[in-house]
Design a protein around this motif. Structure first.
Motif, PDB file in Angstrom:
ATOM      1  N   ASP A 195       0.862  -1.184   0.000  1.00  0.00           N
ATOM      2  CA  ASP A 195       0.000   0.000   0.000  1.00  0.00           C
ATOM      3  C   ASP A 195       0.897   1.233   0.000  1.00  0.00           C
ATOM      4  OD1 ASP A 195      -3.065   0.530   1.896  1.00  0.00           O
ATOM      5  OD2 ASP A 195      -2.165   1.644   0.233  1.00  0.00           O
ATOM      6  N   TYR A 196       1.394   1.593  -1.185  1.00  0.00           N
ATOM      7  CA  TYR A 196       2.447   2.590  -1.292  1.00  0.00           C
ATOM      8  C   TYR A 196       2.062   3.966  -0.772  1.00  0.00           C
ATOM      9  CZ  TYR A 196       5.440  -0.638  -3.685  1.00  0.00           C
ATOM     10  OH  TYR A 196       6.232  -1.720  -3.978  1.00  0.00           O
ATOM     11  N   PHE A 197       0.804   4.352  -0.997  1.00  0.00           N
ATOM     12  CA  PHE A 197       0.430   5.690  -0.554  1.00  0.00           C
ATOM     13  C   PHE A 197       0.492   5.804   0.956  1.00  0.00           C
ATOM     14  CE2 PHE A 197      -0.326   7.204  -4.588  1.00  0.00           C
ATOM     15  CZ  PHE A 197      -1.091   6.323  -5.321  1.00  0.00           C
ATOM     16  N   VAL A 198       0.146   4.721   1.631  1.00  0.00           N
ATOM     17  CA  VAL A 198       0.212   4.738   3.095  1.00  0.00           C
ATOM     18  C   VAL A 198       1.658   4.890   3.557  1.00  0.00           C
ATOM     19  CG1 VAL A 198      -0.136   3.367   5.167  1.00  0.00           C
ATOM     20  CG2 VAL A 198      -1.888   3.401   3.386  1.00  0.00           C
ATOM     21  N   ILE A 199       2.528   4.111   2.927  1.00  0.00           N
ATOM     22  CA  ILE A 199       3.944   4.175   3.309  1.00  0.00           C
ATOM     23  C   ILE A 199       4.485   5.570   3.047  1.00  0.00           C
ATOM     24  CG2 ILE A 199       6.226   3.190   2.975  1.00  0.00           C
ATOM     25  CD1 ILE A 199       4.873   0.714   1.855  1.00  0.00           C
ATOM     26  N   GLN A 200       4.193   6.069   1.844  1.00  0.00           N
ATOM     27  CA  GLN A 200       4.713   7.380   1.453  1.00  0.00           C
ATOM     28  C   GLN A 200       4.279   8.460   2.436  1.00  0.00           C
ATOM     29  OE1 GLN A 200       2.606   9.369  -1.662  1.00  0.00           O
ATOM     30  NE2 GLN A 200       4.487   9.994  -2.677  1.00  0.00           N
ATOM     31  N   SER A 201       2.989   8.484   2.740  1.00  0.00           N
ATOM     32  CA  SER A 201       2.470   9.542   3.592  1.00  0.00           C
ATOM     33  C   SER A 201       2.910   9.387   5.036  1.00  0.00           C
ATOM     34  CB  SER A 201       0.945   9.565   3.516  1.00  0.00           C
ATOM     35  OG  SER A 201       0.555   9.632   2.175  1.00  0.00           O
ATOM     36  N   SER A 202       2.995   8.147   5.491  1.00  0.00           N
ATOM     37  CA  SER A 202       3.428   7.959   6.874  1.00  0.00           C
ATOM     38  C   SER A 202       4.853   8.445   7.055  1.00  0.00           C
ATOM     39  CB  SER A 202       3.334   6.487   7.263  1.00  0.00           C
ATOM     40  OG  SER A 202       2.023   6.020   7.084  1.00  0.00           O
ATOM     41  N   ILE A 203       5.702   8.112   6.098  1.00  0.00           N
ATOM     42  CA  ILE A 203       7.093   8.574   6.197  1.00  0.00           C
ATOM     43  C   ILE A 203       7.125  10.092   6.167  1.00  0.00           C
ATOM     44  CG2 ILE A 203       9.344   8.615   5.068  1.00  0.00           C
ATOM     45  CD1 ILE A 203       8.963   5.806   4.213  1.00  0.00           C
ATOM     46  N   LEU A 204       6.314  10.666   5.299  1.00  0.00           N
ATOM     47  CA  LEU A 204       6.288  12.123   5.201  1.00  0.00           C
ATOM     48  C   LEU A 204       5.918  12.755   6.527  1.00  0.00           C
ATOM     49  CD1 LEU A 204       6.361  14.720   3.464  1.00  0.00           C
ATOM     50  CD2 LEU A 204       3.925  14.396   3.090  1.00  0.00           C
ATOM     51  N   ILE A 205       4.825  12.277   7.111  1.00  0.00           N
ATOM     52  CA  ILE A 205       4.363  12.897   8.350  1.00  0.00           C
ATOM     53  C   ILE A 205       5.355  12.673   9.484  1.00  0.00           C
ATOM     54  CG2 ILE A 205       2.508  13.004  10.048  1.00  0.00           C
ATOM     55  CD1 ILE A 205       0.574  12.298   7.895  1.00  0.00           C
TER      56      ILE A 205
END
Lengths: 297, 368, 334
Positions: C298-308
């Motif tokens: 679930d790439y969007f989850v990973i991407q956004s979690s890392i961002l936040i």
């Protein structure tokens, strides 16, 4: 009169720089915790290197009928879910950890060292830009960065090595750059330049030994965290894709399913990771103390 | 009765690398209101002697291992720590060399001065504050009230040292010990600070021990001078006599290694050969022997005792009539003292017992 | 000081941009065909096309980047590929759990670490120092999951003193109002549930806080020893101040400075460590969500979690830097 004064000082300097390593080695050997660390590290390396030779069983094939047996005289550390000898798998696990640890730290040194050397030598805008790059990488906390890279590149030992390397590279870059920057203006470097010593000699004899020592210490300590990080990735399910590979972190995850029946499967990989990490940490601390000429107790 | 009586003080530092013999049997007296100079090069024990008096030696390495220190009749060596603490700051004060590092960078000057005052006196914060302003004005800091709220880094070097002096004199101590108070300051500021010290201590009748490696500093400031070398006092005299009739080879050497503007014929600068002694070994014989141009064979074996120049004179250990004493087996004559080297026919300094010529040779080559 | 703050903020801007570029690349520059990597082998042509459309994968790279930035500023962090819900919403649902855990771990690390460090410094080179050094060494050498699993095994499985996993006993039926379990139990007026929540927090808190504890202990010890050797401490003693005063006013006031910086840095480690801790203790926070996301690609989850997480880390560091500048008069009044 000038010639006779200059010659002995340069020769004395050569002797002095060789003396630094000698001195450091002697101090290290007198430091008991560091010796313990060295011992543990040696054991770890020996286990990893000699695994194929001393392992009593096959790490991949096991007899299901033997599964989940507790430690005994036949199986010193018991057997796992597949009936494989745990001791053998621990030894082969050391191999994986050592491999990944050494390669990733080496990669990190190359990547980070180059970055740091350029930044430190060039200064100015180049330095500022490169430091922002490291800042970006450092803003993503530790294992998240590694997780991100493995998620991006996929699972596999080379990817794991790269991931752990990228986590450590910015730190090494910072260290080397910091050392070089402060050394450029250090009194003794300016003095060497003032007597006309060529830049290469300055770099090699005067700057590099001093710049390298914090890096050596950091690299040793990074080995400890690299091994822990690899195990961590394995624990999260991001370890080597082949489930038959013996890797300590993955072995730990697998053990959680049978904690009550086979607690030994938790303890042995766990203790191995801890002992290895302790070894590298003690060694790194010992190196830091012995390589610092201004020994502060 | 002297204010301070130090007898045979021995201080050693026990470290992993061995024992350092910092002070090897030092004795001197100090009268109330008297200013005594303690002169010597780095490592001669001048600072350590005074840290020992105040019982501020770095623990656990530094230890007083012999002798006594009597202050106003009180045995300071064996005084319980809580009593010693009351004494510090109130009766004996000390100021240090580097005012930048000697003041706490995160506390305001007001906080640091007020805490000193309130540590020894029952006063309100307001009263202490007023006293602080008084003190700052006394040491010549303009706009004192406003500057109370400043931090140490907001003062210049000379001003910082004045603040330190103010703090030291806050409780009107009987003795002030100034350890190289001007070494870290610019030359022009040095004179101002020294003048301030002299004026204040004279006005208040505070005795002072002035520690320095610079003979120029003590010349105008002190009544008496002790010259120290390698943990021993090698010469002690009134300031006049020390400069007028220097008698110990080390003192002679010190005076001759300073260029002087008032010399009629440009004399040669005579450096003292050799290097300071290694104090990790128990001293055997006179510590100055390796560098002494007047040395005899006995100098290598026996440490000469500190004795009066004139054996018939009645011994006075302090005051304006203090006896001139030196510790030397082979005292330079006044003419030799003037010239800076032995003038005796065919005199050769005695070689060391098992001569290791290397130690001595290089310096002579460099001079050639 | 104002100048310092402004300069510090300005320095943060390029880092933020760099971060956005890196995270943009995470999705848009996935090796191979990004769309296929995201949706997997069995994706239909239609869904692939839809994804390519929404990500703008056919457009030039810089356009894609600006699209991404635009979405970011509008708070659109994409949708989870697992359940289709907006990532930001799902993140906010789980974030309090992680914050709660992180705060407890931080409290543990600081509350125990600083006193231990001071103790070690006071008795330097003697046995209390040795003991503290050993504890510190173990703290950084025992990985979080090893410690967590071991604690779980002993205290939960064998001794039964603490619950095995989760945030609270589900049978207690507490409504999620704030999603901070400690607060929600109090809002619901159930003291027993509050205690239960606390019990659930103990082991994960200790496991997560173990590494920061070790580091804070070391730094505190080093800072106190360094400061204790400074000239102004000698001056303080020469003034006749009591040891207690010297300790608190002169030594500690100066030792706080480097310790504060380190504590700030540890927050990053805590956020990263939360990922592992939440996996061990089945904690319903962002960390566990990310681990599941990895498994589900679930790439969007990973991407956004890392961002936040990175944003939180950067913010904390900014605050710490400003705090340091405030505490250090040399910077405050320059």
């Amino acid at each position: 009169m000038g010639a006779t004064v200059a010659a002995p000082t340069v020769a004395a300097q050569d002797r002095a720089s060789r003396g630094l390593w000698h001195d450091a080695a002697r101090r290290l050997l007198r430091n008991r915790p560091a010796l313990l660390g060295l011992g543990l590290v040696s054991l770890f390396v020996a286990a990893a290197v000699l695994a194929p030779v001393i392992a009593p069983y096959d790490p991949i094939e096991g007899a299901l009928v033997d599964r989940l047996k507790p430690p005994s005289s036949e199986h010193w550390m018991g057997t796992d879910l597949q009936g494989r000898d745990e001791f053998t798998r621990i030894l082969y696990g050391a191999q994986v950890s050592l491999q990944v640890g050494v390669v990733s730290v080496f990669l990190a040194l190359v990547m980070g060292g180059t970055l740091g050397a350029i930044a430190g030598a060039a200064g100015g805008k180049v330095d500022a830009t490169l430091m922002r790059v490291t800042d970006v990488l450092l803003s993503i906390p530790g294992i998240l960065l590694a997780i991100g890279i493995v998620a991006w590149l996929g699972r596999g030992l080379p990817q794991i090595m790269l991931a752990v390397a990228v986590t450590n590279a910015p730190i090494f870059a910072r260290i080397l750059r910091g050392s070089l920057l402060s050394l450029r203006t250090a009194d003794y470097v300016v003095a060497a330049r003032s007597i006309g010593a060529p830049a290469s000699r300055i770099l090699l004899r005067h700057m590099l030994p001093n710049a390298l020592t914090p890096l050596i210490v950091a690299a040793t300590l990074a080995l400890a965290t690299a091994i822990i990080d690899v195990a961590g990735l394995g624990f999260l399910g991001l370890g080597p894709p082949d489930p038959r590979t013996a890797e300590w972190g993955t072995m730990l995850t697998d053990s959680t399913k049978f904690l009550r029946q086979a607690p030994h499967l938790l303890f042995f990989p766990g203790i191995m990771i801890v002992l290895t990490a302790i070894g590298f940490n003690l060694l790194g601390d010992g190196l830091r103390e012995s390589l610092d000429p201004r020994l502060k107790r | 009765m002297p204010l301070l009586a130090v007898r045979d003080l021995v201080v050693r530092f026990r470290t992993h690398e061995g024992t350092i013999h910092a002070v090897n049997g030092v004795s001197f007296d100090l009268e109330p209101g008297e200013t005594l100079g303690l002169v010597g090069e780095s490592g001669c024990g001048k600072s350590v002697t005074n840290l020992a008096i105040m019982r501020l030696l770095p623990k656990p390495a530094g230890r007083i291992e012999g002798g006594s220190v009597l202050f106003d009749g009180l045995d300071l060596v064996h005084l319980p720590e809580s009593d010693m603490r009351e004494l510090r700051g109130r009766d004996v004060a000390m100021i240090f060399q580097d005012p930048m590092t000697s003041l706490n960078p995160v506390l305001t000057v007001e906080e640091q001065m007020v805490e000193t005052i309130r540590a020894h006196r029952q006063t309100t914060r307001e009263e202490a504050r007023r006293r602080a302003i008084e003190l700052l004005e006394m040491v010549g800091i303009p706009k004192a009230e406003g500057r109370l709220r400043n931090y140490p880094h907001q003062f210049s070097g000379g001003m910082r040292q004045r603040v330190m002096i103010a703090m030291a004199l806050a409780l009107e101590p009987k003795l002030m010990i100034a350890d190289e108070p001007t070494t870290a300051l610019d030359v022009t500021i040095q004179a101002q600070v020294l003048e301030l010290l002299r004026r204040l201590t004279t006005e208040s009748g505070t005795a002072m021990i002035l520690i320095t490696h610079d003979l120029g500093v003590v010349a105008g400031m002190t009544q008496r001078i002790n010259v120290m070398y390698a943990g021993f006092i090698v010469e002690t005299a009134t300031t006049e006599k020390l400069f007028g009739e220097p008698s110990h080879p080390y003192t002679v050497g010190l005076l001759h290694s300073i260029p002087r503007l008032d010399e009629v014929r440009p004399g040669e600068l005579v450096p003292i050969e050799g290097t300071p002694p290694d104090q990790r070994r128990t001293p055997v014989g006179c510590p100055f022997a390796p560098r002494c141009a007047w040395r005899l064979e006995v100098c290598w074996r026996e440490m000469p005792p500190l004795v009066p120049l004139d054996p018939n004179e009645r011994l006075r250990t302090s005051g304006p009539d203090a006896t001139h004493q030196i510790a030397c087996h082979n005292r330079p004559t006044p003419e030799e003292a003037d010239a800076g080297r032995p003038l005796r026919e065919g005199f050769v300094p005695a070689p060391p017992p098992d001569a290791v010529v290397e130690d001595l040779a290089p310096t002579e080559e460099v001079l050639a | 000081m104002a100048r310092y703050i402004v300069r510090r903020l300005l320095m943060a801007i390029p880092v933020l941009f760099g971060l956005s570029v890196v995270l943009f690349a995470f999705v848009h520059l996935l090796p191979g065909d990004p769309a296929r990597s995201i949706l997997g082998q069995h994706a239909t042509a239609a869904s692939l096309a839809r994804l390519r459309e929404s990500l703008g994968l056919d457009r030039p790279l810089h356009e894609q980047y600006f699209l991404y930035l635009g979405d970011l500023f509008q708070g659109d962090l994409g949708s989870s590929l697992v359940n289709g819900r907006p990532v930001l919403q799902e993140f906010m649902l789980r974030f309090p759990a992680t914050i709660e855990l992180t705060l407890v771990a931080l409290l543990f690390a600081v509350g125990l670490g600083i006193p231990l460090g001071r103790l070690a410094a006071r008795y330097a080179q003697r046995w209390p120092d040795g003991l503290v050094t050993i504890i510190s060494l173990l703290g950084i050498s025992i990985p979080i999951f090893v410690l967590g699993l071991t604690l779980q095994f002993f205290f939960s499985v064998q001794l039964g003193w603490t619950p095995v996993s989760g945030r609270i006993d589900p049978r207690l039926g507490i409504d999620s109002v704030t999603n901070f379990m400690l607060i929600d139990t109090l809002i619901a007026g159930e003291p027993r549930a509050f205690v239960d929540a606390v019990l659930h927090l103990i082991l994960p808190g200790i496991a997560l806080g173990s590494i920061p504890l070790a580091i804070i202990t070391r730094i505190t010890r080093a800072a106190v020893l360094d400061v204790a050797n400074e000239d102004y401490v000698r001056t303080a003693r020469a003034k006749g101040l009591t040891e207690r005063r010297v300790d608190n006013r002169h030594i500690m006031r100066n030792a706080w400075l480097p310790v504060t910086t380190v504590v700030g840095l540890q927050v990053g480690g805590l956020l990263a460590g939360a990922v592992i801790t939440e996996s061990v203790f089945a904690w319903n926070g962002v960390g566990r969500w990310v681990v599941d996301a990895i498994r589900n690609r679930d790439y969007f989850v990973i991407q956004s979690s890392i961002l936040i997480f990175a944003l939180v880390f950067l913010t904390v560091n900014l605050i710490v830097d400003i705090l340091y500048a405030y505490l250090n008069p040399r910077i405050r009044y320059s």
